[in-house]
Design a protein around this motif. Structure first.
Motif, mmCIF file in Angstrom:
data_model
loop_
_atom_site.group_PDB
_atom_site.id
_atom_site.type_symbol
_atom_site.label_atom_id
_atom_site.label_comp_id
_atom_site.label_asym_id
_atom_site.label_seq_id
_atom_site.Cartn_x
_atom_site.Cartn_y
_atom_site.Cartn_z
ATOM 1 N N VAL A 51 0.823 -1.218 0.000
ATOM 2 C CA VAL A 51 0.000 0.000 0.000
ATOM 3 C C VAL A 51 0.855 1.265 0.000
ATOM 4 C CG1 VAL A 51 -1.989 -1.102 1.055
ATOM 5 C CG2 VAL A 51 -0.226 -0.066 2.524
ATOM 6 N N GLU A 52 2.153 1.147 0.249
ATOM 7 C CA GLU A 52 3.029 2.308 0.141
ATOM 8 C C GLU A 52 3.333 2.644 -1.313
ATOM 9 O OE1 GLU A 52 6.112 2.649 3.414
ATOM 10 O OE2 GLU A 52 5.687 0.493 3.515
ATOM 11 N N LEU A 53 2.961 1.752 -2.220
ATOM 12 C CA LEU A 53 3.094 1.979 -3.666
ATOM 13 C C LEU A 53 1.706 1.824 -4.274
ATOM 14 C CD1 LEU A 53 6.270 -0.237 -4.147
ATOM 15 C CD2 LEU A 53 6.212 2.253 -3.995
ATOM 16 N N PRO A 54 0.815 2.782 -4.045
ATOM 17 C CA PRO A 54 -0.604 2.582 -4.342
ATOM 18 C C PRO A 54 -0.977 2.629 -5.818
ATOM 19 C CG PRO A 54 -0.232 4.802 -3.515
ATOM 20 C CD PRO A 54 1.068 4.081 -3.391
ATOM 21 N N ARG A 55 -0.123 3.221 -6.663
ATOM 22 C CA ARG A 55 -0.515 3.365 -8.071
ATOM 23 C C ARG A 55 0.732 3.392 -8.958
ATOM 24 N NH1 ARG A 55 -1.085 8.204 -5.477
ATOM 25 N NH2 ARG A 55 -0.114 10.080 -6.379
ATOM 26 N N PRO A 56 0.558 3.183 -10.276
ATOM 27 C CA PRO A 56 1.707 3.275 -11.184
ATOM 28 C C PRO A 56 2.426 4.607 -11.034
ATOM 29 C CG PRO A 56 -0.163 2.306 -12.333
ATOM 30 C CD PRO A 56 -0.672 2.758 -10.983
ATOM 31 N N GLY A 57 3.744 4.547 -11.010
ATOM 32 C CA GLY A 57 4.564 5.732 -10.822
ATOM 33 C C GLY A 57 5.050 5.907 -9.402
#
Length: 417
Positions: A51-57
């Motif tokens: 969840v610390e990387l929630p979306r592309p980019g």
């Protein structure tokens, strides 16, 4: 970095079974360099949450000793990891922390990389320059139940058994529908092994952690054996009846178990009450104890109904470590409405500060010429013994791979200690 493998072998060979390590393994530069190569360079490291990387980019730069690893979510939503080192002249691409970017740009000469590590742009290079040969160096990354693990080795330890046994235990906590509510960092003047030995036992908890001792069963054994008290057995039967796995389950470098908290406590907080109104797991009304899991060499976590607490130690030097703690709560929980941040974090903040003082005092004593490795308590320090034996076994396996024999092997005592 040139490590004197023979010196490390001698230090390992000095250890008596059931005893702490030789002084040099706790405070020498040689041991630090060895640990970064043989232990942290070959193990799965728990570094955070999906969840610390929630979306592309989205990206996250994680220090590992003197190195740094860059974890991204690429345009297709896949997790990727790379050494955080530009392929031009080696500059660090992203500072430690998190961010969001369409591409990864080195701040030195603006070499630009796609989120999948491919080199997209390098100005003023000759026509013969082949961008395809200069992508970022990949690192292994895996998500197990929403928890991120990285490994720097070309051939990492097998993780499939950990995933198969542990994911079902963690699934009910819904980590992919959570968020990081708070993160803290402590620099401790102590060797990482002293940090983790302290973290692996509760021999010291009754007197050194009076707040933690209210909720945590500090007198229980490694697998929370209460002796004649049937609380854990009754708890396990109730929880299993509600469809939750209790364990214990374990492998060479990991273990997990769900255990009952002390009477009157539903969460690991100062007062035992839930810190968050919106529960991550509402089975049994949230009265599900704590799911504790640990991975060697450097981390553990507790998942209660309302929160997840992750503890991670990374070496900074022979006598210095950085300890990171992260608290997860439900994604839709609102600070100030559904939870008070001080209530959520106070217990483990106090505990970590108390442990910092214990570790730094331990390091000061270990540095003394009067230090002699002492015996662990087989009951109260069973997990510390497990950690140290794992460390010695892993170190010896690495030395064997380097062709460095131990005196113990020559004497026919291989495997003792």
């Amino acid at each position: 970095m040139m490590v004197d493998f023979t010196a490390i072998a001698r230090l390992l060979d000095e250890r008596k079974p059931g005893h702490s390590l030789a002084q040099g393994l706790y405070n020498s530069q040689d041991a630090f360099d060895f640990d970064m190569e043989a232990i942290f360079g070959r193990s799965w490291l728990m570094v955070g949450f999906e969840v610390e990387l929630p979306r592309p980019g989205a990206w996250m730069a994680v220090p590992v000793g003197l190195a740094s690893v860059l974890i991204t979510r690429d345009r297709g939503g896949e997790l990727r990891a790379f050494h955080n080192t530009c392929r031009h002249r080696g500059s660090q691409i992203c500072k430690p922390g998190k961010g969001v970017s369409a591409r990864l740009v080195c701040p030195y000469h603006r070499w630009t990389y796609e989120l999948d590590g491919d080199l997209a742009h390098a100005a003023r290079m000759p026509e013969s320059f082949d961008r395809s040969e200069h992508g970022l160096v990949p690192v292994h990354v895996e998500s197990v139940g929403g928890v991120l693990y990285i490994c720097l080795a070309d051939n990492p330890p097998v993780i499939a058994d950990f995933r198969r046994q542990f994911e079902p235990m963690l699934a009910a906590h819904n980590l992919r529908d959570s968020k990081v509510a708070f993160e803290s960092t402590l620099v401790e003047r102590g060797n990482w092994k002293l940090v983790m030995e302290n973290a692996r036992e509760c021999y010291h908890c009754a007197t050194s952690h009076p707040e933690l001792a209210q909720s945590f069963p500090v007198g229980a054994s490694a697998h929370f054996d209460y002796g004649d008290d049937r609380r854990q057995e009754d708890f396990a039967a109730r929880i299993a009846g509600a469809g939750l796995d209790v364990g214990p389950v374990e492998g060479d470098w990991w273990q997990a178990m769900r255990f009952i908290l002390n009477e009157g406590f539903k969460s690991m907080t100062m007062d035992g009450a839930f810190a968050v109104k919106k529960l991550m797991c509402d089975i049994e009304g949230g009265d599900i104890g704590s799911l504790r899991w640990s991975v060697e060499p450097h981390a553990f976590a507790h998942a209660t109904a309302d929160q997840v607490l992750m503890f991670q130690a990374m070496p900074l030097g022979p006598r210095e470590s950085v300890v990171t703690a992260k608290w997860l709560v439900r994604k839709d929980a609102v600070e100030g409405v559904d939870y008070d941040l001080a209530h959520l974090t106070e217990l483990w903040t106090r505990t970590n500060l108390q442990d910092r003082d214990l570790v730094e005092n331990n390091q000061a004593g270990v540095n003394s010429p009067g230090y002699r490795p002492g015996p662990y308590s087989p009951d109260a320090e069973a997990l510390a013994i497990r950690f140290v034996e794992w460390y010695c076994r892993t170190a010896r396996d690495y030395l064997d791979g380097q062709g460095v024999g131990l005196a113990r092997a020559r004497r026919g005592l291989r495997g003792v200690g």
